[in-house]
Structure formats: C-alpha cells, structure tokens
Scaffold this motif. Structure first.
Motif, PDB file in Angstrom:
ATOM      1  N   LYS A  30      22.923  38.681  24.525  1.00 55.74           N
ATOM      2  CA  LYS A  30      21.564  38.751  25.063  1.00 55.74           C
ATOM      3  C   LYS A  30      21.477  39.823  26.143  1.00 55.74           C
ATOM      4  CE  LYS A  30      17.840  35.918  26.853  1.00 55.74           C
ATOM      5  NZ  LYS A  30      17.389  34.576  27.196  1.00 55.74           N
ATOM      6  N   CYS A  31      22.459  39.879  26.990  1.00 57.53           N
ATOM      7  CA  CYS A  31      22.489  40.879  28.056  1.00 57.53           C
ATOM      8  C   CYS A  31      22.533  42.292  27.472  1.00 57.53           C
ATOM      9  CB  CYS A  31      23.697  40.644  28.959  1.00 57.53           C
ATOM     10  SG  CYS A  31      23.777  41.737  30.380  1.00 57.53           S
ATOM     11  N   MET A  32      23.157  42.428  26.301  1.00 52.21           N
ATOM     12  CA  MET A  32      23.260  43.730  25.651  1.00 52.21           C
ATOM     13  C   MET A  32      22.027  44.063  24.822  1.00 52.21           C
ATOM     14  SD  MET A  32      27.214  43.563  24.482  1.00 52.21           S
ATOM     15  CE  MET A  32      27.101  45.123  23.624  1.00 52.21           C
ATOM     16  N   GLY A  33      21.054  43.154  24.816  1.00 54.43           N
ATOM     17  CA  GLY A  33      19.834  43.413  24.067  1.00 54.43           C
ATOM     18  C   GLY A  33      19.897  42.968  22.621  1.00 54.43           C
ATOM     19  N   ILE A  34      20.895  42.158  22.295  1.00 53.92           N
ATOM     20  CA  ILE A  34      21.060  41.670  20.931  1.00 53.92           C
ATOM     21  C   ILE A  34      20.620  40.217  20.904  1.00 53.92           C
ATOM     22  CG2 ILE A  34      22.681  41.269  19.041  1.00 53.92           C
ATOM     23  CD1 ILE A  34      24.496  43.432  20.360  1.00 53.92           C
ATOM     24  N   GLU A  35      19.430  39.973  20.399  1.00 53.26           N
ATOM     25  CA  GLU A  35      18.894  38.619  20.294  1.00 53.26           C
ATOM     26  C   GLU A  35      19.214  38.076  18.905  1.00 53.26           C
ATOM     27  OE1 GLU A  35      17.074  36.828  22.576  1.00 53.26           O
ATOM     28  OE2 GLU A  35      17.026  38.396  24.098  1.00 53.26           O
ATOM     29  N   MET A  36      19.826  36.911  18.848  1.00 49.45           N
ATOM     30  CA  MET A  36      20.098  36.301  17.552  1.00 49.45           C
ATOM     31  C   MET A  36      20.159  34.790  17.681  1.00 49.45           C
ATOM     32  SD  MET A  36      24.142  37.224  16.849  1.00 49.45           S
ATOM     33  CE  MET A  36      23.886  38.971  16.770  1.00 49.45           C
ATOM     34  N   PRO A  37      19.834  34.075  16.598  1.00 47.75           N
ATOM     35  CA  PRO A  37      19.896  32.608  16.628  1.00 47.75           C
ATOM     36  C   PRO A  37      21.337  32.124  16.756  1.00 47.75           C
ATOM     37  CG  PRO A  37      19.162  33.402  14.465  1.00 47.75           C
ATOM     38  CD  PRO A  37      19.340  34.595  15.338  1.00 47.75           C
ATOM     39  N   ASP A  38      21.476  30.859  17.205  1.00 52.31           N
ATOM     40  CA  ASP A  38      22.799  30.272  17.399  1.00 52.31           C
ATOM     41  C   ASP A  38      23.668  30.359  16.147  1.00 52.31           C
ATOM     42  OD1 ASP A  38      22.230  29.682  20.021  1.00 52.31           O
ATOM     43  OD2 ASP A  38      21.785  27.568  19.656  1.00 52.31           O
ATOM     44  N   GLN A  39      23.066  30.163  14.999  1.00 52.38           N
ATOM     45  CA  GLN A  39      23.831  30.221  13.742  1.00 52.38           C
ATOM     46  C   GLN A  39      24.475  31.604  13.566  1.00 52.38           C
ATOM     47  OE1 GLN A  39      21.503  29.360  10.268  1.00 52.38           O
ATOM     48  NE2 GLN A  39      23.238  29.571   8.873  1.00 52.38           N
ATOM     49  N   ASP A  40      23.712  32.660  13.877  1.00 51.34           N
ATOM     50  CA  ASP A  40      24.251  34.013  13.756  1.00 51.34           C
ATOM     51  C   ASP A  40      25.317  34.287  14.812  1.00 51.34           C
ATOM     52  OD1 ASP A  40      22.553  34.381  11.637  1.00 51.34           O
ATOM     53  OD2 ASP A  40      21.107  35.605  12.745  1.00 51.34           O
ATOM     54  N   ILE A  41      25.138  33.708  15.998  1.00 53.10           N
ATOM     55  CA  ILE A  41      26.148  33.866  17.055  1.00 53.10           C
ATOM     56  C   ILE A  41      27.464  33.254  16.593  1.00 53.10           C
ATOM     57  CG2 ILE A  41      26.819  33.161  19.398  1.00 53.10           C
ATOM     58  CD1 ILE A  41      23.834  33.470  20.163  1.00 53.10           C
ATOM     59  N   HIS A  42      27.393  32.098  15.942  1.00 56.34           N
ATOM     60  CA  HIS A  42      28.617  31.460  15.439  1.00 56.34           C
ATOM     61  C   HIS A  42      29.287  32.319  14.368  1.00 56.34           C
ATOM     62  CE1 HIS A  42      28.267  27.865  17.815  1.00 56.34           C
ATOM     63  NE2 HIS A  42      27.015  27.707  17.424  1.00 56.34           N
TER      64      HIS A  42
END
Length: 151
Positions: A30-42
């Motif tokens: 998020k700090c790097m400007g990459i917004e993604m849902p929790d599923q994608d983070i996993h």
C-alpha cells in the motif's frame, strides 16, 4: 539503496521478528502505491516466500524491493508512490501531513532526501497553524525538483 531497503524492512517489521507477515506485506504494498485485495496479497506472499514458511525474510524482501525500486524510475510511478506513502500518514483523509510524518515518509522512499533538501522544499510550501502541509502542494514541489532524475 541497501540501507534504505533495510530501514524499510525494519519499519514494516512491526513485531520485530525479522520477517514480514502477509499483514505487514499488505502495508508495504500500500505504501508503494500497490492496492490489492487480501486474496491477492496472499498470492503475492506465496510468490515472495521462497522458503515456504509463510513469512518473508530480509533477503527475500531485499530482492523484491530491488526489483520494485527499478520500476520507480518512471516519474508517473514516482508520483503515485509519494501519494500512497502520504495517504498512510493521513489518517483523517484531510490531504494534510504533519512535518514529522512528512520527514519520515520522504526519508523512506526510493530516493530519500537529506535534511537540507527537505528543509528547502518545506520552505516552498505553506504550513498551517497545526504544523501540517497540504501534500498535494508538496508533491508538486517534489516533482519539480525531480523532473528527470533516475534512481
């Protein structure tokens, strides 16, 4: 760049266990400007976690950050990264950032500023009575300073 990556790792390793969890990784992205849902983070986590232990060690994080920091050479990407970093500190979504938070944010981006550079830039923007800066105004000043620089 290595010292900046180590500092960023330290900042996001909130529980000081020398690893980054998926929750902490979400904050890094998020700090790097990459917004993604929790599923994608996993899914991202699984890709980065070469040892398969559910955590990202420093060397895994370092490799990832080197690749990501190469991407920030693009001025449009730099602006998005700065905006995202500021949003992390703008808890009330006011469009304002305190001087202390600003200094912290600017020192932890891909191209950290010296205290003198930061002080020079701060003199070019308005500071309100609560020692806060409109970060849209600051971003304009920052982009004028960095029009064609490369990391």
């Amino acid at each position: 760049m290595d010292s900046e990556i180590r500092e960023l790792f330290r900042i996001f390793d909130k529980n000081h266990d020398n690893t980054i969890s998926s929750n902490e990784l979400g904050k890094v992205l998020k700090c790097m400007g990459i917004e993604m849902p929790d599923q994608d983070i996993h899914m991202y986590m699984e890709e980065l976690d070469k040892e398969g232990n559910g955590r990202i060690e420093y060397r895994e994080f370092h490799t990832f950050m080197q690749e990501e920091l190469k991407k920030v050479e693009d001025p449009e990407h730099q602006e998005q990264t700065v905006r995202s970093a500021f949003r992390v500190f703008d808890k009330q979504s006011e469009g304002l950032i305190g001087l202390t938070e600003l200094k912290s944010a600017m020192k932890n981006l891909g191209e950290p500023l010296t205290d003198l550079e930061l002080d020079d830039m701060i003199t070019m923007v308005k500071i309100n009575d609560e020692d806060k800066i409109d970060y849209e105004e600051f971003i304009k000043v920052w982009l004028q300073r960095n029009p064609n620089e490369k990391d």
